[in-house]
Write a protein that holds these residues in place. Structure first.
Motif, PDB file in Angstrom:
ATOM      1  N   VAL A 181      60.940 -27.017  18.471  1.00  0.00           N
ATOM      2  CA  VAL A 181      60.643 -25.607  18.726  1.00  0.00           C
ATOM      3  C   VAL A 181      60.402 -24.885  17.400  1.00  0.00           C
ATOM      4  N   ALA A 182      61.197 -25.210  16.384  1.00  0.00           N
ATOM      5  CA  ALA A 182      61.021 -24.565  15.075  1.00  0.00           C
ATOM      6  C   ALA A 182      59.631 -24.861  14.510  1.00  0.00           C
ATOM      7  N   GLY A 183      59.162 -26.107  14.691  1.00  0.00           N
ATOM      8  CA  GLY A 183      57.823 -26.470  14.227  1.00  0.00           C
ATOM      9  C   GLY A 183      56.741 -25.726  14.991  1.00  0.00           C
ATOM     10  N   TRP A 184      56.946 -25.576  16.305  1.00  0.00           N
ATOM     11  CA  TRP A 184      56.007 -24.794  17.124  1.00  0.00           C
ATOM     12  C   TRP A 184      55.951 -23.355  16.639  1.00  0.00           C
ATOM     13  N   PHE A 185      57.108 -22.742  16.389  1.00  0.00           N
ATOM     14  CA  PHE A 185      57.162 -21.353  15.956  1.00  0.00           C
ATOM     15  C   PHE A 185      56.440 -21.182  14.621  1.00  0.00           C
ATOM     16  N   LEU A 186      56.688 -22.106  13.690  1.00  0.00           N
ATOM     17  CA  LEU A 186      56.060 -22.037  12.370  1.00  0.00           C
ATOM     18  C   LEU A 186      54.544 -22.130  12.493  1.00  0.00           C
ATOM     19  N   GLN A 187      54.059 -23.025  13.349  1.00  0.00           N
ATOM     20  CA  GLN A 187      52.612 -23.185  13.500  1.00  0.00           C
ATOM     21  C   GLN A 187      51.991 -21.975  14.178  1.00  0.00           C
ATOM     22  N   ARG A 188      52.647 -21.446  15.204  1.00  0.00           N
ATOM     23  CA  ARG A 188      52.065 -20.347  15.962  1.00  0.00           C
ATOM     24  C   ARG A 188      52.190 -19.001  15.250  1.00  0.00           C
ATOM     25  N   MET A 189      53.303 -18.778  14.548  1.00  0.00           N
ATOM     26  CA  MET A 189      53.529 -17.482  13.911  1.00  0.00           C
ATOM     27  C   MET A 189      53.233 -17.485  12.418  1.00  0.00           C
ATOM     28  N   GLY A 190      53.116 -18.670  11.823  1.00  0.00           N
ATOM     29  CA  GLY A 190      52.865 -18.746  10.392  1.00  0.00           C
ATOM     30  C   GLY A 190      54.069 -18.398   9.543  1.00  0.00           C
ATOM     31  N   ILE A 191      55.245 -18.467  10.140  1.00  0.00           N
ATOM     32  CA  ILE A 191      56.481 -18.125   9.452  1.00  0.00           C
ATOM     33  C   ILE A 191      57.618 -18.851  10.172  1.00  0.00           C
ATOM     34  N   SER A 192      58.639 -19.246   9.443  1.00  0.00           N
ATOM     35  CA  SER A 192      59.743 -19.962  10.073  1.00  0.00           C
ATOM     36  C   SER A 192      60.550 -19.012  10.952  1.00  0.00           C
ATOM     37  N   PRO A 193      61.216 -19.536  11.994  1.00  0.00           N
ATOM     38  CA  PRO A 193      62.030 -18.648  12.838  1.00  0.00           C
ATOM     39  C   PRO A 193      63.136 -17.951  12.066  1.00  0.00           C
ATOM     40  N   GLU A 194      63.692 -18.618  11.045  1.00  0.00           N
ATOM     41  CA  GLU A 194      64.754 -17.985  10.253  1.00  0.00           C
ATOM     42  C   GLU A 194      64.214 -16.779   9.486  1.00  0.00           C
ATOM     43  N   GLU A 195      63.026 -16.931   8.896  1.00  0.00           N
ATOM     44  CA  GLU A 195      62.422 -15.809   8.174  1.00  0.00           C
ATOM     45  C   GLU A 195      62.043 -14.680   9.142  1.00  0.00           C
ATOM     46  N   TYR A 196      61.534 -15.054  10.303  1.00  0.00           N
ATOM     47  CA  TYR A 196      61.124 -14.055  11.290  1.00  0.00           C
ATOM     48  C   TYR A 196      62.320 -13.219  11.744  1.00  0.00           C
ATOM     49  N   GLN A 197      63.433 -13.875  12.058  1.00  0.00           N
ATOM     50  CA  GLN A 197      64.621 -13.154  12.490  1.00  0.00           C
ATOM     51  C   GLN A 197      65.141 -12.242  11.379  1.00  0.00           C
ATOM     52  N   ALA A 198      65.133 -12.749  10.159  1.00  0.00           N
ATOM     53  CA  ALA A 198      65.627 -11.945   9.045  1.00  0.00           C
ATOM     54  C   ALA A 198      64.740 -10.725   8.801  1.00  0.00           C
ATOM     55  N   LEU A 199      63.424 -10.925   8.864  1.00  0.00           N
ATOM     56  CA  LEU A 199      62.514  -9.801   8.650  1.00  0.00           C
ATOM     57  C   LEU A 199      62.638  -8.776   9.775  1.00  0.00           C
ATOM     58  N   SER A 200      62.827  -9.241  11.008  1.00  0.00           N
ATOM     59  CA  SER A 200      63.038  -8.311  12.115  1.00  0.00           C
ATOM     60  C   SER A 200      64.291  -7.488  11.881  1.00  0.00           C
ATOM     61  N   HIS A 201      65.331  -8.144  11.363  1.00  0.00           N
ATOM     62  CA  HIS A 201      66.577  -7.430  11.062  1.00  0.00           C
ATOM     63  C   HIS A 201      66.356  -6.383   9.968  1.00  0.00           C
ATOM     64  N   ILE A 202      65.651  -6.766   8.905  1.00  0.00           N
ATOM     65  CA  ILE A 202      65.386  -5.823   7.818  1.00  0.00           C
ATOM     66  C   ILE A 202      64.559  -4.638   8.339  1.00  0.00           C
ATOM     67  N   PHE A 203      63.555  -4.958   9.148  1.00  0.00           N
ATOM     68  CA  PHE A 203      62.696  -3.923   9.724  1.00  0.00           C
ATOM     69  C   PHE A 203      63.543  -2.929  10.512  1.00  0.00           C
ATOM     70  N   LEU A 204      64.439  -3.453  11.346  1.00  0.00           N
ATOM     71  CA  LEU A 204      65.296  -2.590  12.151  1.00  0.00           C
ATOM     72  C   LEU A 204      66.211  -1.749  11.270  1.00  0.00           C
ATOM     73  N   ALA A 205      66.752  -2.380  10.233  1.00  0.00           N
ATOM     74  CA  ALA A 205      67.651  -1.661   9.335  1.00  0.00           C
ATOM     75  C   ALA A 205      66.950  -0.486   8.666  1.00  0.00           C
ATOM     76  N   TYR A 206      65.744  -0.708   8.142  1.00  0.00           N
ATOM     77  CA  TYR A 206      65.015   0.369   7.484  1.00  0.00           C
ATOM     78  C   TYR A 206      64.619   1.466   8.474  1.00  0.00           C
ATOM     79  N   ALA A 207      64.153   1.054   9.670  1.00  0.00           N
ATOM     80  CA  ALA A 207      63.687   2.037  10.638  1.00  0.00           C
ATOM     81  C   ALA A 207      64.798   2.973  11.060  1.00  0.00           C
ATOM     82  N   PHE A 208      66.011   2.448  11.240  1.00  0.00           N
ATOM     83  CA  PHE A 208      67.107   3.289  11.703  1.00  0.00           C
ATOM     84  C   PHE A 208      67.896   3.914  10.559  1.00  0.00           C
ATOM     85  N   ASN A 209      67.763   3.372   9.372  1.00  0.00           N
ATOM     86  CA  ASN A 209      68.504   3.947   8.262  1.00  0.00           C
ATOM     87  C   ASN A 209      67.978   5.336   7.907  1.00  0.00           C
ATOM     88  N   ASP A 210      66.716   5.595   8.246  1.00  0.00           N
ATOM     89  CA  ASP A 210      66.159   6.921   7.987  1.00  0.00           C
ATOM     90  C   ASP A 210      66.541   7.926   9.061  1.00  0.00           C
TER      91      ASP A 210
END
Length: 575
Positions: A181-210
């Protein structure tokens, strides 16, 4: 009225109201918490800065214990869509400086909001019991508003499970052309699932921190991220894309017409970013990534996808989702007196074989589950059309009921197609979808009648040993072990499942709405809760690593190491 208002000032005010609304609902305990009450005067000032009487009315409404939130996402998006079309980009009155214009913009917003379901139509339907006319309007409104009920912390935990559990990955690899599944995610999204989850978390943090105003921190983060990470560009649209849609002729069309803002909830006018809905934004990243994967592939290829390509990619995620639900069942009922059979086959009355997804057998009663990674398409979200809902659900309903009918008549077989499954006394067909179902009683009655007519039998009433059909979205199903200590309380769970199917009132309800109290013991924490805790350290560590690597402005780099304690979804979760 809008033609006299500066476009950026209207968009900025909409973003402020949306942020205030979302933040209180998500992170401050609601309008009746201490934090919520303290911000009500700010709400009154934002929407009615001129009239003391209007401000007092806002305070009175917010004090009502039944009051949930003042605005709904698609009303704010509707006003932003009108602003893109009718407000001048240069010149015009600034709503910050011209308070009367701001009050007028609020009146437009409330007029849009009151048009979601005309009260006269609803009252007539309740009086006569005829809900066909209001069914589309109510279902699309509920579906648009239900995003506020999604738990993004659990969404992160679910994504972690989908991409990291060995059994799910092995099942997917055996049925696809991918090794994991991790290989599928990397191929389809162009990013590893670990990086995707972390970036989503950062995105959420910045959006609500304001908090209220989507200030410079979030603006800078978006500007950098949209250049560095391809998938971030898929959440951003422009005023030009909004006004390229057909001009609305009615308030209703204005409300449900700005589709680019539904699909890409961040509006960029070339200078600033404005979020139409934080709920839509993070649902797109965490709940809507089956569609985000398709958008990523379109962007990568630079063309529209063929039907075969779309069906193939949806099928890939369908296999992963099916593997996840099967894995959950096996975790819950391991060691219990429950027969777990997957896959299995039934033979139709005409002698054809049909493969089925999952069967649970307990105390001589069967519970066939058909599992589909269904997410309502954009057109259905826009119209709420009854025929659209029939097309959406008819296949999973037909498959579920077909399985139940075969099981009670001795036409169920194990995977070898030769060993019969022991007859069950009764069978309750169940369907599991990925996204929430916007059905509520009694509005759902036209759908139930139409679906039964389409399938040629009343699938919502017991008949010849087959119980009424019931539907679950992923979050409702995941909550089973939040309400029951499994496998110890297996019998109680199945008893409530039968009660839910047979109840006209509760057929679409959560267990909580049926009066079941959740388990409070930490030792009995559910699978998804425990997975979320395990994912937490991984996501935060990766988030800190990414924050150190991304060339962000200095004040954002300083923010990175604080992600463990500041802003993100874990803060609300732990509180």
């Amino acid at each position: 009225m809008l033609g006299r208002m500066n476009q950026a000032s209207v968009l900025r005010t909409c973003a402020q109201l949306g942020a205030l609304n979302d933040t209180l609902i998500r992170f401050s305990g609601g309008w009746h918490s201490v934090a919520g009450r303290s911000l009500v005067p700010e709400l009154a000032r934002l929407i009615f800065p001129v009239s003391p009487r209007s401000q007092r009315r806002v305070l009175e409404v917010c004090a009502d214990p039944d009051f949930v939130a003042p605005f709904i996402d698609f009303a704010i998006a509707g006003l932003m869509g009108l602003a893109c079309r009718y407000c001048p980009r240069t010149g015009g009155q600034d709503l910050i400086k011209d308070l009367k214009r701001r009050e007028n913009s609020t009146r437009i917003l409330l007029q849009l909001q009151e048009s979601t379901v005309p009260s006269e139509e609803l009252l007539l339907a309740l009086k006569t019991g005829q809900f066909e006319a209001v069914f589309p309007k109510l279902t699309r409104s509920i579906l648009a508003a239900v995003s506020h009920q999604n738990d993004w912390v659990k969404d992160l935990g679910r994504l972690h499970l989908l991409t990291s559990i060995t059994e799910i990955s092995e099942s997917f690899a055996a049925r696809s052309n991918f090794k994991s599944v991790a290989g599928w995610f990397l191929q389809r999204m162009g990013i590893s699932p670990e990086e995707y989850q972390a970036l989503s978390h950062i995105f959420l943090a910045y959006a609500f921190n304001d908090l209220i105003n989507s200030g410079s921190m979030f603006q800078d983060f978006l500007a950098v991220s949209a250049k560095k990470f391809d998938f971030f560009r898929l959440v951003i649209t422009s005023p030009e894309s909004v006004i390229a849609q057909a001009e609305p002729q009615t308030i209703e069309e204005a409300l449900f017409g700005p589709l680019p803002l539904w699909v890409r909830p961040v509006l960029h006018d070339g200078k600033e970013f404005y979020i139409s809905s934080r709920g839509w934004l993070f649902n797109k990243l965490l709940r809507g990534f089956p569609y985000l994967i398709l958008e990523t592939e379109r962007a990568r290829l630079g063309r529209d996808l063929t039907k075969d390509e779309v069906d193939g990619m949806r099928g890939e995620f369908g296999l992963i989702f099916e593997g996840y639900i099967c894995w959950l069942f096996k975790q819950w009922f391991q060691g219990a007196n429950v027969g777990i059979i997957s896959p299995y086959y039934v033979k139709t009355a005409a002698g054809h074989w049909r493969e089925k997804d999952f069967l649970l057998v307990h105390d001589g009663i069967g519970y066939p589950f058909e599992i589909k990674a269904l997410v309502p398409p954009l057109g259905l979200r826009q119209t709420g059309d009854l025929d659209g809902w029939l097309k959406y659900f008819s296949h999973i309903a037909d498959q579920s009921v077909e399985a139940a009918e075969a099981l009670v008549t001795g036409r169920g077989f194990y995977a070898d197609k030769s060993t019969k499954i022991q007859n069950v006394q009764k069978a309750y067909p169940c369907g599991v979808t990925f996204e929430a179902t916007p059905f509520r009683q009694p509005i759902v009655l036209p759908f139930e009648a139409a679906l039964s007519a389409k399938l040629g039998r009343n699938v919502f009433a017991e008949s010849n040993g087959v119980g009424p059909l019931q539907l679950f979205d992923v979050e409702t199903l995941e909550s089973w072990d939040e309400f029951f200590s499994l496998p110890a309380e297996t019998s109680q769970l199945f008893a409530l499942l039968r009660q839910r199917a047979e109840s006209v009132v509760h057929r679409y309800s959560s267990f909580g709405r049926m009066g079941r109290s959740p388990i409070t013991s930490d030792a009995s924490q559910g699978i998804l809760e425990r997975a979320t805790e395990r994912a937490k350290e991984t996501i935060l560590a990766k988030a800190n690593e990414i924050s150190a690597q991304v060339p962000l402005p200095e004040h954002l780099q300083a923010f990175g190491p604080q992600l463990r304690t500041v802003g993100g979804p874990w803060e609300r979760h732990e509180t």
